[in-house]
Design a protein around this motif. Structure first.
Motif, mmCIF file in Angstrom:
data_model
loop_
_atom_site.group_PDB
_atom_site.id
_atom_site.type_symbol
_atom_site.label_atom_id
_atom_site.label_comp_id
_atom_site.label_asym_id
_atom_site.label_seq_id
_atom_site.Cartn_x
_atom_site.Cartn_y
_atom_site.Cartn_z
ATOM 1 N N ASP A 150 -78.872 103.342 -29.092
ATOM 2 C CA ASP A 150 -79.418 103.688 -30.394
ATOM 3 C C ASP A 150 -80.389 102.669 -30.969
ATOM 4 O O ASP A 150 -80.312 101.480 -30.667
ATOM 5 C CB ASP A 150 -78.273 103.840 -31.401
ATOM 6 C CG ASP A 150 -77.525 105.136 -31.206
ATOM 7 O OD1 ASP A 150 -78.132 106.096 -30.697
ATOM 8 O OD2 ASP A 150 -76.334 105.181 -31.558
ATOM 9 N N TRP B 131 -74.372 101.368 -28.564
ATOM 10 C CA TRP B 131 -73.973 102.060 -27.335
ATOM 11 C C TRP B 131 -73.385 103.428 -27.641
ATOM 12 O O TRP B 131 -72.410 103.530 -28.382
ATOM 13 C CB TRP B 131 -72.977 101.215 -26.543
ATOM 14 C CG TRP B 131 -73.569 99.905 -26.140
ATOM 15 C CD1 TRP B 131 -73.523 98.747 -26.849
ATOM 16 C CD2 TRP B 131 -74.344 99.632 -24.973
ATOM 17 N NE1 TRP B 131 -74.220 97.763 -26.179
ATOM 18 C CE2 TRP B 131 -74.737 98.272 -25.023
ATOM 19 C CE3 TRP B 131 -74.758 100.402 -23.869
ATOM 20 C CZ2 TRP B 131 -75.500 97.673 -24.035
ATOM 21 C CZ3 TRP B 131 -75.514 99.793 -22.885
ATOM 22 C CH2 TRP B 131 -75.888 98.452 -22.964
ATOM 23 N N GLY B 132 -73.963 104.448 -27.032
ATOM 24 C CA GLY B 132 -73.442 105.807 -27.193
ATOM 25 C C GLY B 132 -72.487 106.169 -26.069
ATOM 26 O O GLY B 132 -72.020 107.296 -25.976
ATOM 27 N N ILE C 86 -83.529 110.703 -33.865
ATOM 28 C CA ILE C 86 -83.231 110.669 -32.435
ATOM 29 C C ILE C 86 -81.757 110.988 -32.268
ATOM 30 O O ILE C 86 -80.879 110.241 -32.684
ATOM 31 C CB ILE C 86 -83.566 109.291 -31.856
ATOM 32 C CG1 ILE C 86 -85.050 109.029 -32.072
ATOM 33 C CG2 ILE C 86 -83.237 109.205 -30.384
ATOM 34 C CD1 ILE C 86 -85.337 107.763 -32.811
ATOM 35 N N ASN D 49 -78.674 109.939 -28.602
ATOM 36 C CA ASN D 49 -79.181 108.790 -27.889
ATOM 37 C C ASN D 49 -77.999 107.998 -27.342
ATOM 38 O O ASN D 49 -76.985 107.866 -27.998
ATOM 39 C CB ASN D 49 -79.977 107.917 -28.863
ATOM 40 C CG ASN D 49 -81.163 107.300 -28.191
ATOM 41 O OD1 ASN D 49 -81.279 107.321 -26.965
ATOM 42 N ND2 ASN D 49 -82.047 106.746 -28.971
#
Ligand SMILES: Cc1ncc(C[n+]2csc(CCOP(=O)(O)OP(=O)(O)O)c2C)c(N)n1
Ligand code: SF4
Ligand code: SF4
Ligand code: SF4
Ligand SMILES: [Mg+2]
Lengths: 293, 400, 86
Positions: free
Chosen positions: A8, A55-56, A2, A5
């Motif tokens: 995550d 956290w992206g 993925i 994202n």
């Protein structure tokens, strides 16, 4: 894998956590150009176990009671740095961090008109510290600090009406939503982010651990909360009720209650039927008040 | 050219030329004039900053935490009750290593409520991870704000700085001071350029949960940063002196100390009175001197021991008390001497609490040993307020 | 790795935490009656379900905790939870 994202894999929420699911959804809709804050609580703990983070997007956790104030500061900084047009601010908190200990900071943020979307993940108790009651714990819920017992039916108080309190600040957008309705979350987050000023969305998120429900039933239970009328879904724009999610054939509250261990005492103790009746009245009142059917 | 101006307004002017991007504060006496003046300055567009009018000090500190984490130079001010309401956020700010500058207009702590000056508020926050600097007069207070940003934002430091100035005594007094022009300030203080901040182009997570495997190290690094600041505070004081020709000491300063046998150590505005007392005793040939503690955090252990090593007797004058222990500063100075030889006699003197006037006579009494020492470390205690009255003759007779 | 000041964490790092090890039951994506509704993708709290090709979905077992939401929500019962042999 993925890629790209914004929320995550690898976070440590319990199986079937409604809060994780809703936060992921909110973030997907908000996109990458946001700065997020979060109050102390499950979400912060299960997403940011140093040195890992899920956290992206830029994320900051400060304390339990200041998510809205930290977000206010971020918004002020973005304005001062000339970046307010490019970057949105998303503040987050649990029901405790929002409705109890963080209410003052939230009110201040509303009153000052900061361009911030505040999302409250309402799992109806302090889950991170082991399921103690909060101001958003429903009537007759058994929690660690409002246990059912010989002389107790659990939490004595009704859910505090935070959306009404938010709306009373005259902010442009207030809404409730549920993790059972991903499209509803999407629409409301999008709409909220298109509006300048303070916005508030309260999302109902089952917590299998605290509600003593089966993890696979998270969506089902969230759906029933809406279909019974216990958690009405609506929007208030500039003080006016502008939209409700209709509940054409309301489901009796037992259907909702019986799937959750936090209400098990209502089905075991003598007099439980009367208590369930009181809960049914609360649902009926919502149905009438918001004209859900 | 000097301007005759109130201390608070002088500080507001100094903060302005530091070009803060976000200012947030909540009014509390005697801090009010500083933030009122800043509100005016922002309203008149003299500095391009966001002024956030919050609903509490807790939010004031949280707002500047958020703004500083977003890469904006940030400022707040408070005192006493406000400082205590901020306490949780203060530790958070330093733990996140955000170089915010705050003015603490020192005031007594409630209860009983008392708006007058002492230093109980900031001294009680000594473990919060903030650098604490104490100003002696208004010129130093205003200059200290420029130094504070430069110290805190130093890459080897990255700690918040509390500029402590005595409430009313400095904040509300008018003195002629040199204000600092924008050009001079810009030359001294570069813009704030943090390495990591909240920025979608390079997302990071701040405030993550750190467990037993690394929490100790976060504290170790803060202690290391504090130790780094020892040199930085000295360097910045010297840079300031080079550019502006004003120097108040780095970590400490001394006055007539060289051959002094009896020394008074203190912090803040009382040093003016102390120096007067020392001058008058020197005229009589007494070997007395002064050591000014300018930086309380980092605590300048080495500099203090070095400066006091020739003294016979050291009186530490302080406007705060750690109830159950006694003087805070005197305890720390004693600790600093621990294990050393040739230690002077160190006596704590708690004085001036809640705005009680401190006179030259009292200080002379302390210095030459003629003062009243019947209340342990507490100076100028009013007997009638702390002791039961002598029983009357009738009462004595009735009990006989 | 030296701590950054304030213990700042770099993003995209939780991938390293393979939560699949928590699983007792595992979902089997049968890929028979799938309508491509994506409910399994949308409702997975881990965000570990993905499309293999049109109307064929599966999940990344490195992260799937086996909560069973996808199996309950799949409207054509195309996902089955089975006790995992470890
Ligand atoms: C000032 C303060 N008081 C208490 C706590 C302990 N505490 C941490 S999280 C939490 C409960 C969080 O509940 P909620 O906001 O509903 O979030 P949830 O964990 O349920 O998602 C509590 C009581 C704290 N961290 N700080
Ligand atoms: S306790 Fe509840 S809210 Fe917290 S992680 Fe577990 S399921 Fe989610
Ligand atoms: S929920 Fe079922 S039908 Fe829908 S995409 Fe997933 S596997 Fe296919
Ligand atoms: S079982 Fe749960 S975690 Fe695993 S793929 Fe299905 S929804 Fe996701
Ligand atoms: Mg909660």
């Amino acid at each position: 894998m993925i890629k790209d994202n914004l929320f995550d894999c690898g976070h440590t929420a319990c199986l079937g956590c409604g809060e994780a699911l809703a936060a992921k959804r909110v973030l997907q809709v908000a996109g990458k150009d946001v700065i997020t804050t979060d109050a102390t609580g499950c979400l912060e703990v299960f997403t940011t176990r140093y040195p890992e983070t899920s956290w992206g997007v830029p994320f900051i956790h400060s304390l339990f009671e200041n998510s809205a104030a930290v977000a206010s500061g971020i918004e002020a900084a973005l304005k001062a740095l000339g970046k307010a047009d490019e970057v949105k601010v998303l503040a987050q908190g649990g029901d405790g961090g929002t409705a109890d200990i963080g209410l003052q900071a939230l009110s201040g943020m509303f009153e000052r008109g900061h361009d911030v979307l505040y999302v409250c993940y309402d799992n109806e108790a302090y889950m991170n510290t082991g399921v103690q009651r909060s101001g958003l714990t429903p009537f007759d819920t058994a929690t660690a600090t409002s246990p059912a017992g010989k002389y107790s039916w659990g939490n004595e108080h009704r859910k505090k009406d935070i959306p009404a309190i938010a709306a009373a600040h005259g902010i442009p957008y207030v809404a409730t939503s549920s993790v059972a309705f991903p499209r509803d979350i999407e629409n409301k987050v999008k709409k909220a982010l298109s509006i300048t000023g303070p916005k508030y969305i309260q999302i109902h998120v089952p917590c299998p651990l605290g509600w003593r429900s089966k993890p696979e039933n998270t969506i089902k239970i969230a759906m029933l909360a809406v279909k019974t009328g216990l958690f009405p879904i609506y929007e208030i724009e500039n003080g006016d009720l502008t939209g409700v999610r209709k509940v054409s054939e309301p489901v009796p509250v037992e259907e909702y209650l019986k799937l959750q261990g936090r209400f098990a005492h209502l089905f075991k103790k003598d007099g439980g039927k009367d208590e369930i009746k009181k809960i049914q009245e609360l649902a009926d009142r919502n149905i009438k008040k918001f004209r859900l059917n | 050219m000097k301007t005759f101006i109130e201390g608070s307004r002088a500080v507001a002017d100094a903060v302005t030329v530091c070009r803060p991007k976000v200012i947030s504060a909540y009014p509390i006496t005697p801090q009010t004039h500083i933030v009122e003046e800043l509100a005016k300055i922002v309203a008149n567009g003299k500095v391009k900053a966001e002024f956030v009018n919050v609903e509490s000090e807790f939010s004031a500190a949280s707002v500047v935490l958020g703004s500083c984490a977003t890469g904006a130079r940030s400022y707040t001010a408070t005192t006493a009750q406000g400082l205590f309401l901020m306490a949780e956020v203060l530790f958070n700010i330093s733990g996140m290593r955000l170089p915010i500058v705050m003015t603490c207009a020192n005031r007594a702590v409630s209860a009983p409520i008392n708006i007058w000056n002492d230093q109980q508020d900031s001294l009680s926050m000594r473990d919060s991870g903030w650098i604490q600097l104490y100003a002696e007069d208004n010129q130093e207070a205003l200059d200290m704000h420029l130094q504070a940003y430069k110290i805190g934002e130093n890459k080897g430091v990255l700690l918040p700085v509390m500029v402590c100035m005595d409430g009313f005594i400095l904040t509300h007094s008018y003195e002629p001071v040199e204000l600092i022009s924008q050009e001079d300030a810009d030359r001294f203080l570069p813009s704030y350029q943090p390495e990591d901040y909240l920025n979608p182009d390079n997302p990071v997570t701040m405030g993550a949960m750190v467990g037993p495997e690394a929490y100790m190290e976060t504290r170790y690094l803060m202690q290391e940063a504090m130790e780094n600041s020892v040199k930085v505070i000295e360097d910045v004081a010297n840079e300031f002196n080079n550019q502006f020709g004003r120097y108040y000491g780095g970590l400490i300063d001394t006055y007539k100390l060289e051959d002094a046998e009896t020394v008074i150590v203190s912090l803040g505005s009382v040093l003016g009175t102390v120096k007067d007392a020392v001058d008058s005793l020197r005229e009589k040939g007494e070997k007395v001197g002064v050591l000014k503690v300018r930086s309380f955090r980092p605590f300048p252990k080495d500099a203090i021991c070095e400066a006091l090593k020739g003294a016979k007797k050291v009186h530490v004058l302080e406007k705060a008390v750690s109830i159950g222990m006694g003087g805070i500063v005197s305890s720390e100075i004693k600790a600093a001497f621990c294990g050393k030889t040739g230690v002077p006699e160190i006596v704590g003197s708690i004085i001036g609490l809640g705005g009680r006037d401190i006179t030259v006579e009292t200080i002379i009494g302390i210095l030459n040993g003629s003062g009243d020492s019947s209340y342990d470390q507490f100076i100028d205690i009013k007997k009638e307020l702390v002791e039961d009255p002598e029983p009357s003759d009738e009462a004595v007779a009735a009990n006989a | 790795m030296k701590l950054k000041p304030g213990a700042i964490a770099d993003s995209h790092t939780s991938h390293g935490n393979l939560t699949g090890s928590w699983r007792t039951f595992k979902p089997v994506y049968k890929q028979k009656d799938c309508t491509g509704c994506k409910l399994c993708v949308i409702n997975c709290p881990e965000g570990c379900v993905f499309e293999v090709e049109d109307r064929k979905y599966t999940c990344n077992l490195k992260y799937c905790k086996g909560c069973g939401i996808c199996a309950v929500e799949c409207h054509v019962n195309d996902i089955e939870m089975i006790l995992e042999d470890k």
